[in-house]
Design an enzyme around this catalytic site. Sequence first.
Site, PDB file in Angstrom:
ATOM      1  N   ARG A  50       0.834  -1.198   0.000  1.00 31.73           N
ATOM      2  CA  ARG A  50       0.000   0.000   0.000  1.00 31.73           C
ATOM      3  C   ARG A  50       0.865   1.243   0.000  1.00 31.73           C
ATOM      4  O   ARG A  50       1.759   1.382   0.834  1.00 31.73           O
ATOM      5  CB  ARG A  50      -0.911   0.010   1.233  1.00 31.73           C
ATOM      6  N   THR A  95      -0.925   7.686  -0.965  1.00 29.90           N
ATOM      7  CA  THR A  95      -2.234   7.588  -1.625  1.00 29.90           C
ATOM      8  C   THR A  95      -3.127   6.528  -1.009  1.00 29.90           C
ATOM      9  O   THR A  95      -4.333   6.509  -1.235  1.00 29.90           O
ATOM     10  CB  THR A  95      -2.056   7.254  -3.112  1.00 29.90           C
ATOM     11  N   ASP A 111       0.005  -3.250  12.919  1.00 33.60           N
ATOM     12  CA  ASP A 111       0.460  -3.776  11.632  1.00 33.60           C
ATOM     13  C   ASP A 111       0.654  -5.279  11.769  1.00 33.60           C
ATOM     14  O   ASP A 111       1.578  -5.745  12.441  1.00 33.60           O
ATOM     15  CB  ASP A 111       1.776  -3.102  11.227  1.00 33.60           C
ATOM     16  N   ASP A 162       4.140  -6.683  10.664  1.00 36.09           N
ATOM     17  CA  ASP A 162       5.197  -6.383  11.625  1.00 36.09           C
ATOM     18  C   ASP A 162       5.110  -7.273  12.851  1.00 36.09           C
ATOM     19  O   ASP A 162       6.123  -7.773  13.363  1.00 36.09           O
ATOM     20  CB  ASP A 162       5.115  -4.921  12.052  1.00 36.09           C
TER      21      ASP A 162
END
Length: 234
Positions: free
Chosen positions: A129, A133, A225, A228
């Site tokens: 991603r 944006t 995340d 992660d």
Amino acid sequence: MRDYESDDDIIKEGLLKKGTNKEDKMENVIIMEHPLIKHKITILRDKNTVTMEFRKLIEEITMLEAYEAFRDLPLKEIEVETPIEKCMSPVIDGKKMVIIPILRAGMGMVNGVHAMVPAAKVGHIGITRNETTHEPESYYCKLPSDISERLSIVLDPMLATGGSAVEAVNYIKKAGSKNIKFMCIIAAPEGLKRLSEAHPDIEIYVGNLDRGLNENAYICPGLGDAGDRIYGIV
């Protein structure tokens, strides 16, 4: 930030529709209600859950979701010989499925599906991603040549904006897959609506529908995340 404080808010956005007794999800969306899944997701959310336990929980939740997602697999009967006698007994019919994790976090769910269907093949789709944006950018795709004959199981722990999921399913359809299921552990209403509307012909299995996205397009309350935390990068 768009927060969904109640089912009524989500209904207004078209994510759920009123049923006769309780809210019905969209026809292609299945949100898990099993107590074991809910319990394990709560532990998964905890910022103090260590990497090893986090990884194990991802695998266990995936197994529980897979049990539900695979209840409609076609069967055929074959003859087997038990220690007592010969009999006809059911096995899964046709070619086995292909598991397709969206790299990298989706890899954490692969073992959970493989535990249920060890013969399944594994393809890979790399989509990241763009942090500015928030749109998907693909960088890798490797799928089996006979994917058109297999059930495709797309895996990603987090369905946030839905961009990566939509892009991944686009790739898989272009490769020839006609039978696709998507599995995630946490979803935001925005991403769930986007994926469902873009691909109304696929089944979407969700461990929990969270409140919404923040200004950085992260799921709230979420679990951080997932990639992660699966790989111990903090």
